[in-house]
Design a protein around this motif. Structure first.
Motif, PDB file in Angstrom:
ATOM      1  N   GLY A  64       0.813  -1.210   0.000  1.00 42.01           N
ATOM      2  CA  GLY A  64       0.000   0.000   0.000  1.00 42.01           C
ATOM      3  C   GLY A  64       0.845   1.258   0.000  1.00 42.01           C
ATOM      4  N   ASN A  65       1.925   1.254   0.774  1.00 44.13           N
ATOM      5  CA  ASN A  65       2.832   2.404   0.788  1.00 44.13           C
ATOM      6  C   ASN A  65       3.529   2.571  -0.559  1.00 44.13           C
ATOM      7  OD1 ASN A  65       2.409   3.456   3.333  1.00 44.13           O
ATOM      8  ND2 ASN A  65       4.128   2.387   4.279  1.00 44.13           N
ATOM      9  N   GLY A 124      13.193   6.640   3.417  1.00 45.93           N
ATOM     10  CA  GLY A 124      13.231   5.298   3.984  1.00 45.93           C
ATOM     11  C   GLY A 124      11.892   4.946   4.598  1.00 45.93           C
ATOM     12  N   THR A 125      11.879   3.887   5.383  1.00 43.94           N
ATOM     13  CA  THR A 125      10.641   3.479   6.040  1.00 43.94           C
ATOM     14  C   THR A 125      10.459   4.229   7.357  1.00 43.94           C
ATOM     15  OG1 THR A 125      11.715   1.682   7.260  1.00 43.94           O
ATOM     16  CG2 THR A 125      10.867   1.171   5.059  1.00 43.94           C
ATOM     17  N   GLU A 126       9.199   4.294   7.822  1.00 41.18           N
ATOM     18  CA  GLU A 126       8.950   4.942   9.113  1.00 41.18           C
ATOM     19  C   GLU A 126       9.649   4.195  10.245  1.00 41.18           C
ATOM     20  OE1 GLU A 126       4.594   4.975   7.578  1.00 41.18           O
ATOM     21  OE2 GLU A 126       6.452   4.284   6.651  1.00 41.18           O
ATOM     22  N   ASN A 178       3.885   9.091   7.790  1.00 40.24           N
ATOM     23  CA  ASN A 178       3.843   8.038   6.784  1.00 40.24           C
ATOM     24  C   ASN A 178       4.754   8.396   5.616  1.00 40.24           C
ATOM     25  OD1 ASN A 178       2.478   7.104   4.055  1.00 40.24           O
ATOM     26  ND2 ASN A 178       1.968   5.587   5.616  1.00 40.24           N
ATOM     27  N   VAL A 179       5.486   7.389   5.112  1.00 38.30           N
ATOM     28  CA  VAL A 179       6.490   7.652   4.081  1.00 38.30           C
ATOM     29  C   VAL A 179       5.872   8.206   2.800  1.00 38.30           C
ATOM     30  CG1 VAL A 179       6.455   5.257   3.222  1.00 38.30           C
ATOM     31  CG2 VAL A 179       8.474   6.693   2.849  1.00 38.30           C
ATOM     32  N   SER A 180       4.674   7.768   2.462  1.00 38.15           N
ATOM     33  CA  SER A 180       4.067   8.276   1.235  1.00 38.15           C
ATOM     34  C   SER A 180       3.658   9.742   1.382  1.00 38.15           C
ATOM     35  CB  SER A 180       2.860   7.428   0.832  1.00 38.15           C
ATOM     36  OG  SER A 180       1.853   7.460   1.819  1.00 38.15           O
TER      37      SER A 180
END
Length: 269
Positions: free
Chosen positions: A130-131, A218-220, A248-250
């Motif tokens: 999803g991200n 990067g990721t959270e 959130n990364v997005s």
């Protein structure tokens, strides 16, 4: 007269193959194909010069006349029963059309830029489909030059990525590689590297993104690896106004990319 290609049996080998390709990344990689569901997504991948190997459509949802142009493009097409379609449909909503599509090569050396100062996004180790889909939608909305997935955890043709990206997995220019190779590529091609890292960082509003540059996220959970801190031209941060220190990364990707786009549009005006 019934079409000789008509599929009604739920045990048909072609249906079983579709289910295997949807469920198993190793099958997609072994055969170099993937499954796409939905007219919009199929239209986008055709425009992006993907090759459809087989097309399956349910006449309960589509008349042949609705798909006449598509059926002309894809000789291996199969009308299927409603029951057969429901067995292979991945989405909750029914669109009545599914394709098996040939994968593309996403090596770094396949990237081609028409701009002298391309803007690219690098996402390191994103795992949640999803991200990834949301990041690809954001990249398409910003109309950037490429998206690179570094240290990929999920293959790009995962059905959840295709679905959550609303087909923008086909509209973006994509590459995948490990972080070391991505850094080497950026350095060799003289990209400025702006890494979203909390430590030793300046506000994301500070850098000049009108140059040839890459924005790295990067990721959270884990952020970026130390490789990116060492390779970075400058670390950037989105100042938090509330009680937490990340988002959130997005969402962060959207903020960073559209600041770069804003600067570039200002320069053009």
């Amino acid at each position: 007269m019934e079409n000789p290609n008509y599929i009604s049996s739920l045990q048909n080998p072609k249906l079983k193959r579709i289910l295997q390709l949807q469920e198993k990344s190793r099958n997609r990689k072994k055969e170099s194909v993937f499954v796409v569901e939905g007219k919009r997504e199929i239209d986008l991948l055709i425009k992006a010069n993907y090759r459809i190997e087989e097309l399956f459509y349910c006449e309960a949802f589509h008349e042949e006349d609705d798909l006449s142009e598509l059926l002309t493009l894809v000789k291996a097409n199969y009308p299927i029963s409603k029951e057969a379609y429901q067995k292979i449909a991945y989405r909750g909503s029914t669109e009545g059309i599914i394709a098996i599509v040939k994968s593309k090569n996403h090596n770094l050396d396949k990237l081609v830029f028409t701009s002298n100062n391309p803007l690219i996004l690098v996402a390191e180790a994103p795992e949640k489909p999803g991200n990834i889909g949301a990041i690809l939608r954001t990249a398409d909305a910003a109309n950037i030059d490429a998206v690179i997935i570094a240290n990929p955890k999920t293959d790009l043709y995962n059905p959840n990525i295709i679905r959550s990206s609303v087909g923008t997995v086909f509209t973006n220019q994509l590459a995948t590689a490990n972080s070391a190779d991505v850094i080497a590529y950026l350095k060799e091609n003289q990209f400025e590297i702006y890494s979203a890292i909390l430590q030793d960082a300046v506000s994301y509003l500070t850098p000049n993104y009108q140059t040839k540059c890459a924005i790295i996220v990067g990721t959270e959970a884990d952020g970026l690896t130390d490789e990116w801190r060492e390779a970075s031209t400058e670390n950037i941060i989105i100042p938090m106004q509330g009680k937490i220190d990340s988002m959130n990364v997005s969402v962060a990707t959207g903020i960073l990319l559209f600041e770069a786009v804003r600067q570039r549009n200002r320069n053009q005006n």
